[in-house]
Design an enzyme around this catalytic site. Structure first.
Site, short mmCIF file in Angstrom:
data_model
loop_
_atom_site.label_atom_id
_atom_site.label_comp_id
_atom_site.label_asym_id
_atom_site.label_seq_id
_atom_site.Cartn_x
_atom_site.Cartn_y
_atom_site.Cartn_z
N GLU A 75 -11.42 0.33 -3.40
CA GLU A 75 -10.56 0.84 -2.31
C GLU A 75 -9.33 1.52 -2.91
O GLU A 75 -9.23 1.66 -4.13
CB GLU A 75 -10.15 -0.30 -1.37
CG GLU A 75 -9.31 -1.39 -2.03
CD GLU A 75 -9.05 -2.58 -1.12
OE1 GLU A 75 -9.52 -2.63 0.02
OE2 GLU A 75 -8.34 -3.51 -1.58
N ASP A 93 0.82 -1.22 0.00
CA ASP A 93 0.00 0.00 0.00
C ASP A 93 0.86 1.27 0.00
O ASP A 93 0.67 2.17 0.85
CB ASP A 93 -0.91 0.04 1.25
CG ASP A 93 -1.73 -1.23 1.42
OD1 ASP A 93 -2.16 -1.81 0.41
OD2 ASP A 93 -1.95 -1.63 2.58
O1 FUB Z 1 -3.37 -3.51 3.41
C1 FUB Z 1 -4.66 -3.71 3.87
C2 FUB Z 1 -5.65 -3.37 2.80
O2 FUB Z 1 -5.39 -4.15 1.64
C3 FUB Z 1 -5.59 -1.95 2.31
O3 FUB Z 1 -6.15 -1.03 3.19
C4 FUB Z 1 -6.30 -2.11 1.02
O4 FUB Z 1 -6.21 -1.03 0.16
C5 FUB Z 1 -5.64 -3.37 0.48
O5 FUB Z 1 -4.42 -3.09 -0.14
#
Ligand code: FUB
Length: 345
Positions: free
Chosen positions: A244, A31
């Site tokens: 996301e 991320d």
């Molecule tokens: O790393 C945890 C979660 O996985 C992140 O918040 C999302 O965007 C995905 O990458």
């Protein structure tokens, strides 16, 4: 990339054909939120660990506890992992799951923005402050008021205003906030409360930050992502709708909102004329990587544009053990972005 494909992957060949290699190999990082502060590259990643949690569609296996900042003197130089930037035990309101963070600089101070679950198992977003871009950061005693869900990305506009973009489906809980309050029913279900396929998709949020960057200066607003006909993308348009990993960059006066499509594993972008949108879908930036999640940032370094992203090739496909990578991207003359294939096979 779907889990079921992993067992057929030749990881040696995949590594040879990858367009870039992990920036860091002694710990797992994911991320990546990259910024160019005072002539240096700083990456604010999640710090992946194997905490032994069972895999589920709520992302319980993403049980991260702390953050470490990565810095690079230039895009080709060694990536340095700095000491502990922030640990969940030092955040009074946070219980677990220190997911994707971001950071910003203002007046010589550095602000780390991070999501975590509170003691009611509700994701909120917090802020921690440091005099150094690499920390250690000191967390505010409470989460940002009216914050919810995950994946904060804070963009500084040319007029000095800062905006936070956020939100994430399934384990990120965005679908539980459709009525303005947290819906705690069916706690084990990642998909309860999602719109039907023929209804508009759930939208990410944006809020302008207060001058001290510690709170929202306004009630968060939904960000519209439109198709080529000016209609909102539908919930069943899984290849294009927001899931996301929000990010915002500005190029040639246009605002580019980019994000992950989650269960279809693309990083896509949409373009608009204001930090609030609306944004019109523009295409893909990154095709699926190894591992279920895809999450990125876009950062300009000395006149070139780079995509910071992650994959799970170093861990041989373990979806919650990821590695941060970087590759150059190209904006075409018409403003579109050329999609990257992460592997040349
Ligand atoms: O790393 C945890 C979660 O996985 C992140 O918040 C999302 O965007 C995905 O990458």
């Amino acid at each position: 990339m779907p889990e079921e494909s992993i067992e057929h992957i030749d990881f040696e060949k995949l590594t040879e054909t990858a367009i870039s290699q992990p920036l860091v190999k002694h710990i797992y990082t994911a991320d990546p939120s990259a910024h160019y502060f005072n002539g240096k590259i700083y990456i604010y990643p999640s710090h992946d660990i194997d905490a032994g949690e069972a895999f589920d569609d709520l992302g319980s296996h993403f049980a991260m506890e702390d953050y470490h900042v990565i810095s690079m003197d230039s895009i080709d130089s060694e990536a340095i992992v700095h000491g502990l930037a922030l640990h969940v035990n030092d955040v009074a309101w946070a219980k677990q799951q220190m997911w994707a963070p971001d950071a910003q600089e203002k007046d010589g101070k550095y602000y780390l923005f991070f999501p975590a679950k509170d003691y009611d198992d509700v994701f909120k977003i917090g802020v921690a402050i440091s005099d150094s871009p690499t920390g250690p950061f000191k967390a505010q005693p409470e989460a940002i008021k009216e914050s919810f869900s995950i994946d904060p990305a804070v963009f500084k506009d040319d007029d000095g205003s800062y905006y936070m973009y956020f939100g994430g489906l399934w384990g990120g809980q965005l679908q539980r906030w459709r009525n303005g309050t947290f819906n705690a029913e069916h706690p084990e279900s990642p998909t309860a409360f999602l719109p039907k396929d023929n209804e508009p998709a759930l939208l990410p949020y944006v809020a302008k930050m207060t001058d001290d960057l510690l709170e929202f200066d306004e009630k968060p607003k939904e960000i519209e992502i439109l198709d080529e006909n000016g209609n909102l993308l539908l919930a069943g348009d899984n290849d294009r709708r927001f899931f996301e990993a929000a990010w915002l960059h500005k190029y040639n006066g246009k605002y580019y909102f980019s994000y992950s499509t989650g269960d279809t594993h693309f990083i896509c972008y949409a373009v608009g004329d204001s930090p609030y949108g609306p944004f019109t879908y523009g295409g893909r930036i990154l095709n699926p990587v190894v591992g279920w999640t895809s999450h990125h940032s876009v950062c300009e370094v000395e006149g070139k544009w780079y995509l910071f992203y992650h994959d799970s090739s170093l861990s041989k496909g373990i979806t919650h053990l990821r590695s941060v990578k970087v590759a150059e991207i190209t904006h075409n003359k018409d403003g579109s972005i050329q999609a990257l294939n992460p592997y040349k096979i």
